[in-house]
Design a protein around this motif. Sequence first.
Motif, PDB file in Angstrom:
ATOM      1  N   GLY A  38      -6.473  28.088   2.204  1.00 19.21           N
ATOM      2  CA  GLY A  38      -6.240  27.506   0.966  1.00 19.21           C
ATOM      3  C   GLY A  38      -7.386  26.514   0.451  1.00 19.21           C
ATOM      4  N   LEU A  39      -8.331  27.285  -0.134  1.00 21.53           N
ATOM      5  CA  LEU A  39      -9.770  26.567  -0.609  1.00 21.53           C
ATOM      6  C   LEU A  39      -9.383  25.561  -1.897  1.00 21.53           C
ATOM      7  CD1 LEU A  39     -12.083  29.791  -0.537  1.00 21.53           C
ATOM      8  CD2 LEU A  39     -11.632  28.144   1.055  1.00 21.53           C
ATOM      9  N   HIS A  40      -9.754  24.327  -1.622  1.00 25.53           N
ATOM     10  CA  HIS A  40      -9.535  23.362  -2.751  1.00 25.53           C
ATOM     11  C   HIS A  40     -10.710  23.348  -3.557  1.00 25.53           C
ATOM     12  CE1 HIS A  40      -5.911  21.314  -1.222  1.00 25.53           C
ATOM     13  NE2 HIS A  40      -6.317  21.735  -0.141  1.00 25.53           N
ATOM     14  N   LEU A  41     -10.447  23.374  -4.876  1.00 26.35           N
ATOM     15  CA  LEU A  41     -11.460  23.338  -5.976  1.00 26.35           C
ATOM     16  C   LEU A  41     -11.384  22.060  -6.843  1.00 26.35           C
ATOM     17  CD1 LEU A  41     -11.636  26.871  -7.469  1.00 26.35           C
ATOM     18  CD2 LEU A  41     -12.450  26.189  -5.481  1.00 26.35           C
ATOM     19  N   ARG A  42     -12.444  21.415  -6.775  1.00 27.84           N
ATOM     20  CA  ARG A  42     -12.214  19.994  -7.754  1.00 27.84           C
ATOM     21  C   ARG A  42     -13.039  20.583  -9.107  1.00 27.84           C
ATOM     22  NH1 ARG A  42     -11.922  17.776  -2.888  1.00 27.84           N
ATOM     23  NH2 ARG A  42     -11.459  15.625  -2.952  1.00 27.84           N
ATOM     24  N   PRO A  43     -12.729  19.783 -10.068  1.00 31.77           N
ATOM     25  CA  PRO A  43     -13.359  20.457 -11.435  1.00 31.77           C
ATOM     26  C   PRO A  43     -14.890  20.876 -11.501  1.00 31.77           C
ATOM     27  CG  PRO A  43     -11.960  18.356 -11.598  1.00 31.77           C
ATOM     28  CD  PRO A  43     -12.331  18.610 -10.361  1.00 31.77           C
ATOM     29  N   GLN A  44     -15.604  20.310 -10.983  1.00 27.32           N
ATOM     30  CA  GLN A  44     -17.087  21.210 -10.902  1.00 27.32           C
ATOM     31  C   GLN A  44     -17.425  21.906  -9.819  1.00 27.32           C
ATOM     32  OE1 GLN A  44     -20.202  18.320 -12.376  1.00 27.32           O
ATOM     33  NE2 GLN A  44     -18.517  16.909 -13.005  1.00 27.32           N
ATOM     34  N   ASP A 104     -17.703  38.738  13.154  1.00 28.11           N
ATOM     35  CA  ASP A 104     -17.025  38.952  14.347  1.00 28.11           C
ATOM     36  C   ASP A 104     -17.467  40.099  15.108  1.00 28.11           C
ATOM     37  OD1 ASP A 104     -14.980  36.873  13.538  1.00 28.11           O
ATOM     38  OD2 ASP A 104     -13.548  38.442  12.585  1.00 28.11           O
ATOM     39  N   ALA A 105     -18.312  40.814  14.519  1.00 25.63           N
ATOM     40  CA  ALA A 105     -18.768  42.273  15.275  1.00 25.63           C
ATOM     41  C   ALA A 105     -19.999  41.722  15.971  1.00 25.63           C
ATOM     42  CB  ALA A 105     -18.983  43.291  14.230  1.00 25.63           C
ATOM     43  N   VAL A 106     -20.496  41.010  15.903  1.00 22.65           N
ATOM     44  CA  VAL A 106     -21.846  40.380  16.769  1.00 22.65           C
ATOM     45  C   VAL A 106     -21.523  39.027  17.403  1.00 22.65           C
ATOM     46  CG1 VAL A 106     -23.751  41.299  14.861  1.00 22.65           C
ATOM     47  CG2 VAL A 106     -23.034  38.869  14.528  1.00 22.65           C
ATOM     48  N   ALA A 107     -20.089  38.248  17.120  1.00 23.79           N
ATOM     49  CA  ALA A 107     -19.659  37.223  17.934  1.00 23.79           C
ATOM     50  C   ALA A 107     -20.514  36.131  18.421  1.00 23.79           C
ATOM     51  CB  ALA A 107     -19.188  38.180  19.150  1.00 23.79           C
ATOM     52  N   PRO A 108     -21.273  35.590  17.475  1.00 21.71           N
ATOM     53  CA  PRO A 108     -22.165  34.581  17.676  1.00 21.71           C
ATOM     54  C   PRO A 108     -21.358  33.099  17.944  1.00 21.71           C
ATOM     55  CG  PRO A 108     -22.086  34.772  15.174  1.00 21.71           C
ATOM     56  CD  PRO A 108     -21.245  35.764  15.833  1.00 21.71           C
ATOM     57  N   ALA A 109     -21.620  32.270  18.633  1.00 21.12           N
ATOM     58  CA  ALA A 109     -21.166  31.173  19.215  1.00 21.12           C
ATOM     59  C   ALA A 109     -21.227  29.799  18.111  1.00 21.12           C
ATOM     60  CB  ALA A 109     -21.631  30.544  20.584  1.00 21.12           C
ATOM     61  N   SER A 110     -22.453  30.113  17.061  1.00 19.57           N
ATOM     62  CA  SER A 110     -22.701  28.867  16.185  1.00 19.57           C
ATOM     63  C   SER A 110     -23.210  29.754  15.221  1.00 19.57           C
ATOM     64  CB  SER A 110     -23.956  28.226  16.822  1.00 19.57           C
ATOM     65  OG  SER A 110     -24.897  28.919  17.169  1.00 19.57           O
ATOM     66  N   VAL A 111     -22.722  28.844  13.914  1.00 18.89           N
ATOM     67  CA  VAL A 111     -22.965  29.690  12.600  1.00 18.89           C
ATOM     68  C   VAL A 111     -23.374  28.503  11.731  1.00 18.89           C
ATOM     69  CG1 VAL A 111     -21.945  30.826  10.589  1.00 18.89           C
ATOM     70  CG2 VAL A 111     -21.282  31.597  12.809  1.00 18.89           C
ATOM     71  N   TRP A 112     -24.490  28.681  10.860  1.00 21.96           N
ATOM     72  CA  TRP A 112     -24.638  27.797   9.509  1.00 21.96           C
ATOM     73  C   TRP A 112     -24.262  28.607   8.410  1.00 21.96           C
ATOM     74  CZ3 TRP A 112     -30.271  25.565  10.382  1.00 21.96           C
ATOM     75  CH2 TRP A 112     -30.362  24.583  11.433  1.00 21.96           C
ATOM     76  N   ASP A 113     -23.577  27.985   7.469  1.00 18.98           N
ATOM     77  CA  ASP A 113     -23.181  28.520   6.169  1.00 18.98           C
ATOM     78  C   ASP A 113     -24.034  27.630   5.081  1.00 18.98           C
ATOM     79  OD1 ASP A 113     -21.900  29.463   3.678  1.00 18.98           O
ATOM     80  OD2 ASP A 113     -20.059  28.533   4.207  1.00 18.98           O
ATOM     81  N   LEU A 114     -25.026  28.308   4.626  1.00 17.50           N
ATOM     82  CA  LEU A 114     -26.195  27.586   3.820  1.00 17.50           C
ATOM     83  C   LEU A 114     -25.564  28.176   2.206  1.00 17.50           C
ATOM     84  CD1 LEU A 114     -29.446  27.809   5.673  1.00 17.50           C
ATOM     85  CD2 LEU A 114     -27.527  26.045   5.792  1.00 17.50           C
ATOM     86  N   TYR A 115     -25.649  26.868   1.371  1.00 17.08           N
ATOM     87  CA  TYR A 115     -25.284  27.179  -0.194  1.00 17.08           C
ATOM     88  C   TYR A 115     -23.542  27.325   0.204  1.00 17.08           C
ATOM     89  CZ  TYR A 115     -30.181  28.539  -0.850  1.00 17.08           C
ATOM     90  OH  TYR A 115     -31.540  28.445  -0.542  1.00 17.08           O
ATOM     91  N   CYS A 116     -22.892  26.688   1.083  1.00 15.05           N
ATOM     92  CA  CYS A 116     -21.493  27.069   1.220  1.00 15.05           C
ATOM     93  C   CYS A 116     -20.462  26.827   0.189  1.00 15.05           C
ATOM     94  CB  CYS A 116     -21.162  26.187   2.390  1.00 15.05           C
ATOM     95  SG  CYS A 116     -20.980  24.277   2.338  1.00 15.05           S
ATOM     96  N   GLY A 117     -21.048  25.849  -0.917  1.00 10.12           N
ATOM     97  CA  GLY A 117     -19.881  25.916  -1.997  1.00 10.12           C
ATOM     98  C   GLY A 117     -18.623  25.159  -1.282  1.00 10.12           C
ATOM     99  N   VAL A 118     -17.413  25.543  -1.566  1.00 11.63           N
ATOM    100  CA  VAL A 118     -16.100  24.968  -1.085  1.00 11.63           C
ATOM    101  C   VAL A 118     -15.968  25.298   0.263  1.00 11.63           C
ATOM    102  CG1 VAL A 118     -15.452  24.272  -3.349  1.00 11.63           C
ATOM    103  CG2 VAL A 118     -14.782  26.557  -2.210  1.00 11.63           C
ATOM    104  N   GLY A 119     -16.746  26.233   0.940  1.00 14.33           N
ATOM    105  CA  GLY A 119     -16.750  26.523   2.261  1.00 14.33           C
ATOM    106  C   GLY A 119     -15.725  28.003   2.402  1.00 14.33           C
ATOM    107  N   GLY A 120     -15.893  28.840   1.494  1.00 19.15           N
ATOM    108  CA  GLY A 120     -15.329  30.167   1.681  1.00 19.15           C
ATOM    109  C   GLY A 120     -15.640  30.962   2.928  1.00 19.15           C
ATOM    110  N   PHE A 121     -17.212  31.126   2.924  1.00 15.57           N
ATOM    111  CA  PHE A 121     -17.658  31.989   4.230  1.00 15.57           C
ATOM    112  C   PHE A 121     -17.168  31.176   5.659  1.00 15.57           C
ATOM    113  CE2 PHE A 121     -20.003  33.823   0.753  1.00 15.57           C
ATOM    114  CZ  PHE A 121     -19.704  35.115   0.740  1.00 15.57           C
ATOM    115  N   GLY A 122     -17.779  29.809   5.482  1.00 15.60           N
ATOM    116  CA  GLY A 122     -17.515  28.978   6.770  1.00 15.60           C
ATOM    117  C   GLY A 122     -16.339  28.957   7.034  1.00 15.60           C
ATOM    118  N   LEU A 123     -15.123  28.632   6.284  1.00 16.18           N
ATOM    119  CA  LEU A 123     -13.983  28.433   7.025  1.00 16.18           C
ATOM    120  C   LEU A 123     -13.214  29.701   7.264  1.00 16.18           C
ATOM    121  CD1 LEU A 123     -12.824  25.941   3.899  1.00 16.18           C
ATOM    122  CD2 LEU A 123     -12.483  25.542   6.457  1.00 16.18           C
ATOM    123  N   HIS A 124     -13.630  30.957   6.724  1.00 13.75           N
ATOM    124  CA  HIS A 124     -13.314  32.208   7.341  1.00 13.75           C
ATOM    125  C   HIS A 124     -13.694  32.646   8.796  1.00 13.75           C
ATOM    126  CE1 HIS A 124     -11.998  33.429   3.262  1.00 13.75           C
ATOM    127  NE2 HIS A 124     -11.253  34.583   3.736  1.00 13.75           N
TER     128      HIS A 124
END
Length: 371
Positions: free
Chosen positions: A197-203, A225-245
């Motif tokens: 459940g991604l939360h969108l604010r007006p902007q 998942d295929a490369v199984a990293p232990a740590s990830v940065w999500d740059l230009y993450c917006g509301v977190g769609g990629f990072g939260l997945h």
Amino acid sequence: MDCGYFDAGVCRSCHWLTTPYAVQLARKQAAVAAMLPEVRWREPVASYESGFRNKAKMVVGGTAAEPTLGILDHDGRGVDLRECGLHDPRLHDALPLVADLVRAAGVTPYAVPERRGELKHVIATVAPSGDLMVRFVLRSSEAVPRLRKHLHLLTDALPVVVASVNLQPRHTAILEGPDEILLTEQETLRMEVNGIGLHLRPQSFFQTNTEVAARLYGEASGLVDAVAPASVWDLYCGVGGFGLHVAAAGRAVVGVETSEQAIDSARLTSAERGAEATWVAGDATAFALDSDPRHVPELVVVNPPRRGIGPALSAWLEASGVRYVVYSSCNARTLAADLERMPSLVPRSARLLDMFPHTEHHEVLTLLSRA
């Protein structure tokens, strides 16, 4: 998709509309493959041909008594497009009631040729649940009390959970200004994507094609998942769609985005899910350049605007030791330029995801790994 507006010559925004959709998709695939010829391409992801847009960005014209919701003609006068076939059908149901609210509140549409009036745009967004966010872009706050008074015309008839006024006083092509006035108690629209459940604010920014966005996030999560990293940065993450997945797999995730509103939204979703992720409001390039070189992540996700990540961040990634990059691009031309600056990060696969049928616009997801 049949469109009376297109046939009448009223709107030609979908300039590929007369081209069969299979041909459109093949044409896009050929165009992006020509810009990235060394990449192994997977089968493209198609979209629905109509009803796929979760957001209606409508220019308001006409008069307070008879407002139009759509675009402007060559003379700057309003053209009504509230039955646009691209929109989710639930937006079709909402827009006539939005027009009723404009009439009841007596809000004068902004006349571009005369630079007179108040209401410039209406922006309506629908979630998969059917809940709605409706925003009114005004020149000033003068009409806010009247919109508040008559807002029940929307909320009594429709599941409008968020309504707001955006103030854009300037005569400019920029859609909205920095100031937002909430008209409802609820601040966020919840967009359910792949069970998150991604939360969108007006902007907040969100992809306008929910179904293909879900495929995009799912594809990216599969690559990670295929490369199984232990740590990830999500740059230009917006509301977190990629990072939260990605965080759903229990990885250490850091998301970076300039918009404070988007970061607040990512934190809210993260807290609801119990995800161990850190969200930072700031510039993605500056964050990377200022980071401790001893603590770079194994994988970086980048989802930049059309201009791409640019020379500075490309150079940092090239020199950083980051093993993998997942690059989501809405402009294959700038993606190709960025890849040229990162010769040590080799494209292993790419996929076209068609967010925008009937136009040449595209989304490309690419996995890079260090040679």
